[in-house]
Design a protein around this motif. Structure first.
Motif, PDB file in Angstrom:
ATOM      1  N   PHE A   1       0.851  -1.191   0.000  1.00  0.00           N
ATOM      2  CA  PHE A   1       0.000   0.000   0.000  1.00  0.00           C
ATOM      3  C   PHE A   1       0.889   1.244   0.000  1.00  0.00           C
ATOM      4  O   PHE A   1       1.843   1.336   0.773  1.00  0.00           O
ATOM      5  CB  PHE A   1      -0.924   0.001   1.211  1.00  0.00           C
ATOM      6  CG  PHE A   1      -2.089  -0.939   1.058  1.00  0.00           C
ATOM      7  CD1 PHE A   1      -3.325  -0.463   0.635  1.00  0.00           C
ATOM      8  CD2 PHE A   1      -1.936  -2.293   1.301  1.00  0.00           C
ATOM      9  CE1 PHE A   1      -4.399  -1.328   0.472  1.00  0.00           C
ATOM     10  CE2 PHE A   1      -3.000  -3.163   1.141  1.00  0.00           C
ATOM     11  CZ  PHE A   1      -4.235  -2.686   0.718  1.00  0.00           C
ATOM     12  N   VAL A   2       0.556   2.194  -0.880  1.00  0.00           N
ATOM     13  CA  VAL A   2       1.349   3.417  -1.055  1.00  0.00           C
ATOM     14  C   VAL A   2       0.473   4.618  -0.731  1.00  0.00           C
ATOM     15  O   VAL A   2      -0.557   4.843  -1.377  1.00  0.00           O
ATOM     16  CB  VAL A   2       1.884   3.530  -2.497  1.00  0.00           C
ATOM     17  CG1 VAL A   2       2.776   4.767  -2.634  1.00  0.00           C
ATOM     18  CG2 VAL A   2       2.636   2.265  -2.907  1.00  0.00           C
ATOM     19  N   VAL A   3       0.865   5.387   0.274  1.00  0.00           N
ATOM     20  CA  VAL A   3       0.101   6.575   0.657  1.00  0.00           C
ATOM     21  C   VAL A   3       0.297   7.661  -0.403  1.00  0.00           C
ATOM     22  O   VAL A   3       1.416   8.054  -0.718  1.00  0.00           O
ATOM     23  CB  VAL A   3       0.542   7.093   2.037  1.00  0.00           C
ATOM     24  CG1 VAL A   3      -0.279   8.333   2.415  1.00  0.00           C
ATOM     25  CG2 VAL A   3       0.378   6.008   3.098  1.00  0.00           C
ATOM     26  N   GLY A   4      -0.822   8.114  -0.996  1.00  0.00           N
ATOM     27  CA  GLY A   4      -0.754   9.158  -2.020  1.00  0.00           C
ATOM     28  C   GLY A   4      -0.251   8.661  -3.364  1.00  0.00           C
ATOM     29  O   GLY A   4       0.376   9.410  -4.112  1.00  0.00           O
ATOM     30  N   LEU A   5      -0.548   7.426  -3.704  1.00  0.00           N
ATOM     31  CA  LEU A   5      -0.054   6.842  -4.960  1.00  0.00           C
ATOM     32  C   LEU A   5      -0.680   7.543  -6.169  1.00  0.00           C
ATOM     33  O   LEU A   5      -1.891   7.592  -6.324  1.00  0.00           O
ATOM     34  CB  LEU A   5      -0.402   5.344  -5.004  1.00  0.00           C
ATOM     35  CG  LEU A   5       0.030   4.577  -6.256  1.00  0.00           C
ATOM     36  CD1 LEU A   5       1.540   4.620  -6.444  1.00  0.00           C
ATOM     37  CD2 LEU A   5      -0.476   3.136  -6.203  1.00  0.00           C
ATOM     38  N   ASP A   6       0.182   8.091  -7.047  1.00  0.00           N
ATOM     39  CA  ASP A   6      -0.302   8.689  -8.288  1.00  0.00           C
ATOM     40  C   ASP A   6       0.155   7.852  -9.475  1.00  0.00           C
ATOM     41  O   ASP A   6       0.891   6.874  -9.330  1.00  0.00           O
ATOM     42  CB  ASP A   6       0.154  10.141  -8.419  1.00  0.00           C
ATOM     43  CG  ASP A   6       1.675  10.280  -8.461  1.00  0.00           C
ATOM     44  OD1 ASP A   6       2.388   9.259  -8.547  1.00  0.00           O
ATOM     45  OD2 ASP A   6       2.165  11.427  -8.413  1.00  0.00           O
ATOM     46  N   GLU A   7      -0.276   8.220 -10.670  1.00  0.00           N
ATOM     47  CA  GLU A   7      -0.014   7.384 -11.843  1.00  0.00           C
ATOM     48  C   GLU A   7       1.467   7.341 -12.205  1.00  0.00           C
ATOM     49  O   GLU A   7       1.977   6.310 -12.636  1.00  0.00           O
ATOM     50  CB  GLU A   7      -0.845   7.864 -13.032  1.00  0.00           C
ATOM     51  CG  GLU A   7      -2.323   7.527 -12.909  1.00  0.00           C
ATOM     52  CD  GLU A   7      -2.549   6.050 -12.580  1.00  0.00           C
ATOM     53  OE1 GLU A   7      -2.003   5.185 -13.301  1.00  0.00           O
ATOM     54  OE2 GLU A   7      -3.274   5.765 -11.619  1.00  0.00           O
TER      55      GLU A   7
ATOM     56  N   PRO B   1      -3.939  11.181  -4.113  1.00  0.00           N
ATOM     57  CA  PRO B   1      -2.719  11.974  -4.327  1.00  0.00           C
ATOM     58  C   PRO B   1      -2.920  13.463  -4.095  1.00  0.00           C
ATOM     59  O   PRO B   1      -2.041  14.135  -3.541  1.00  0.00           O
ATOM     60  CB  PRO B   1      -2.364  11.690  -5.789  1.00  0.00           C
ATOM     61  CG  PRO B   1      -3.015  10.397  -6.111  1.00  0.00           C
ATOM     62  CD  PRO B   1      -4.246  10.315  -5.259  1.00  0.00           C
ATOM     63  N   ALA B   2      -4.068  14.010  -4.516  1.00  0.00           N
ATOM     64  CA  ALA B   2      -4.297  15.451  -4.383  1.00  0.00           C
ATOM     65  C   ALA B   2      -4.266  15.908  -2.925  1.00  0.00           C
ATOM     66  O   ALA B   2      -3.977  17.064  -2.633  1.00  0.00           O
ATOM     67  CB  ALA B   2      -5.628  15.834  -5.014  1.00  0.00           C
ATOM     68  N   GLU B   3      -4.552  14.991  -2.006  1.00  0.00           N
ATOM     69  CA  GLU B   3      -4.575  15.358  -0.591  1.00  0.00           C
ATOM     70  C   GLU B   3      -3.176  15.549  -0.016  1.00  0.00           C
ATOM     71  O   GLU B   3      -3.014  16.145   1.059  1.00  0.00           O
ATOM     72  CB  GLU B   3      -5.324  14.296   0.219  1.00  0.00           C
ATOM     73  CG  GLU B   3      -6.807  14.211  -0.084  1.00  0.00           C
ATOM     74  CD  GLU B   3      -7.532  13.330   0.909  1.00  0.00           C
ATOM     75  OE1 GLU B   3      -7.571  13.693   2.109  1.00  0.00           O
ATOM     76  OE2 GLU B   3      -8.039  12.273   0.503  1.00  0.00           O
ATOM     77  N   VAL B   4      -2.156  15.044  -0.699  1.00  0.00           N
ATOM     78  CA  VAL B   4      -0.792  15.184  -0.186  1.00  0.00           C
ATOM     79  C   VAL B   4       0.126  15.925  -1.148  1.00  0.00           C
ATOM     80  O   VAL B   4       1.197  16.388  -0.766  1.00  0.00           O
ATOM     81  CB  VAL B   4      -0.175  13.811   0.164  1.00  0.00           C
ATOM     82  CG1 VAL B   4      -0.904  13.199   1.339  1.00  0.00           C
ATOM     83  CG2 VAL B   4      -0.191  12.859  -1.018  1.00  0.00           C
TER      84      VAL B   4
END
Length: 433
Positions: free
Chosen positions: A7-13, A36-39
């Motif tokens: 699991f990756v916190v704030g995972l983007d593409e 992702p937008a939250e971080v």
């Protein structure tokens, strides 16, 4: 063997793509936690709510959770020890992480062992009308540098040369410090802190003696108590200002300086008790005195260096983070990439503020990327963007675009960027110089 769930916190593409290239990735499944937008695209961090939602999502997952990772500074870095403790995955302890991230506590710990390598410092309350007097009583005089006890990037950091400079810096700090101090204090409540640290919470700031020289970053990790520095990246600033121009890998520092920094890294990270996690340490080398200064410790890989390691070594150093979280010795290659040298360039303007009236189109960016093989460009603004609305900026400029480039030598790298920068066409209105 079943796939392992990471699991990756704030995972983007973009990071999902990079992770897919790691060694062993065919046996991993990567899942995002927290949008992702939250971080990435905000300076508002409701960390208690973010942790609650992350825990809820993870508890609802019907399979084993093998690792929880992240590559961002605050709030992601400070969330990870709490999440990992909840779900029994590997991470360094919250206290060892805070000995790096709480700037005052970090300096106290550093002073115990490497006092000759750190500047004079003191903590102060920016809301205290006598703060400047207290700084002087601590033995610090103009010029000095001020920054929050906990910050992100270069945000709210100021060089202070006069009482007027201090008044300006304090006004900015008082206006903006709450966005991080409140969520950081929530994290501090979960930690076992010494009394002299507990009284210096996230609403305080640091004043430090000015240090400088050749700046660089040592990327490293600790695995089962062994500290391993594995790469040094140079940080080059624009002339006469504090803003970064580019990061270059590998470093061009003399061998004896690199060895000194690596030894200091092993010494301080062992003393802190940091373990089973990645980190990086920013240093200065004062070439005149041949003296090494420790600037600060970050409890993550530098995400802005991912492409550099990929270009020169063959893989993003996210390999280190994932391997450690899975309890494995990091399987990081060396000098197996396409280029001999690589850099992250920051295309900046030095306005107080302005509104973007023209930005490069997607077609223009694609043409530039094709003209310089291996190049990737990320434009941070669009038409109508007010520069002052951009998150995570330093106090002196605005980064409009990032360019990741590789070459066979430094001269070609710098020449290619100079040509590219001439073709990045931005226009502005309502300019405040």
């Amino acid at each position: 063997m079943s796939d392992r769930n990471v699991f990756v916190v704030g995972l983007d593409e973009r990071n999902r793509e990079r992770l897919g290239h790691l060694r062993g990735a065919e046996n991993y499944r990567f899942h995002g936690v927290i949008e992702p937008a939250e971080v990435y695209d905000t300076e508002i961090f409701p960390i208690e709510d973010m942790l609650a939602r992350a825990e809820s999502q993870l508890r609802a997952f019907g399979e084993p959770i093998d690792a929880i990772v992240g590559y961002m500074d605050f709030p992601v870095s400070t969330m990870l020890p709490l999440l990992c403790e909840q779900f029994g995955t590997r991470s360094t302890s919250l206290e060892s992480l805070l000995k790096c991230e709480h700037k005052y506590w970090s300096r106290l710990v550093q002073r115990e062992l490497i006092a000759d390598c750190i500047p004079r410092f003191t903590a102060f309350d920016p809301f205290d009308s006598q703060a400047l007097q207290h700084i002087g009583e601590a033995g610090l005089y103009f010029p000095f540098f001020v920054k929050p006890i906990k910050s992100s990037g270069s945000r709210l950091g100021f060089r202070v040369d006069s009482p007027e400079d201090f008044a300006y810096a304090v006004a900015r700090l008082c206006e903006g410090i709450g966005t991080i101090s409140e969520p950081f204090n929530f994290i501090l409540e979960h930690a076992n802190l010494p009394e002299n640290v507990r009284t210096v919470d996230g609403g305080f700031c640091m004043a430090e003696e000015i240090i400088g020289g050749w700046q660089c970053t040592v990327e490293g990790y600790v695995f089962q108590g062994e500290v391993v520095p594995y790469g040094i990246v140079d940080s080059i600033r624009y002339p006469q200002v504090l803003s970064f121009f580019y990061y270059r890998y590998p470093s061009r520092l003399p061998d004896h300086v690199q060895e000194k920094m690596q030894q200091l890294t092993r010494t301080i990270m062992t003393h802190i008790g940091y373990d089973n996690a990645a980190f990086n340490i920013e240093y200065f080398w004062d070439e005149i005195q041949d003296r090494v200064w420790l600037l600060e410790i970050n409890t993550r890989i530098a995400q802005s260096h991912c492409d550099l390691f990929e270009k020169v070594d063959g893989l993003s150093h996210q390999q280190v983070t994932v391997d450690l979280a899975l309890g494995q010795v990091p399987d990081m290659p060396s000098r197996q990439g396409r280029f001999q040298v690589a850099a992250t360039f920051f295309y900046r303007v030095f306005f107080v503020d302005a509104t973007v009236s023209r930005a490069p189109s997607a077609e223009e960016i694609e043409a530039l990327e094709q003209r310089y093989p291996g190049t990737r460009i990320s434009v941070q603004v669009e038409v109508g963007t007010r520069l002052s609305s951009l998150p995570e900026q330093d106090s002196y400029s605005f980064a409009l675009a990032y360019a990741w480039m590789g070459a066979d030598d430094d001269a070609a790298l710098e020449e290619n960027y100079a040509r590219l920068a001439e073709q990045l066409h931005f226009e502005f209105e309502d300019i405040v110089g």
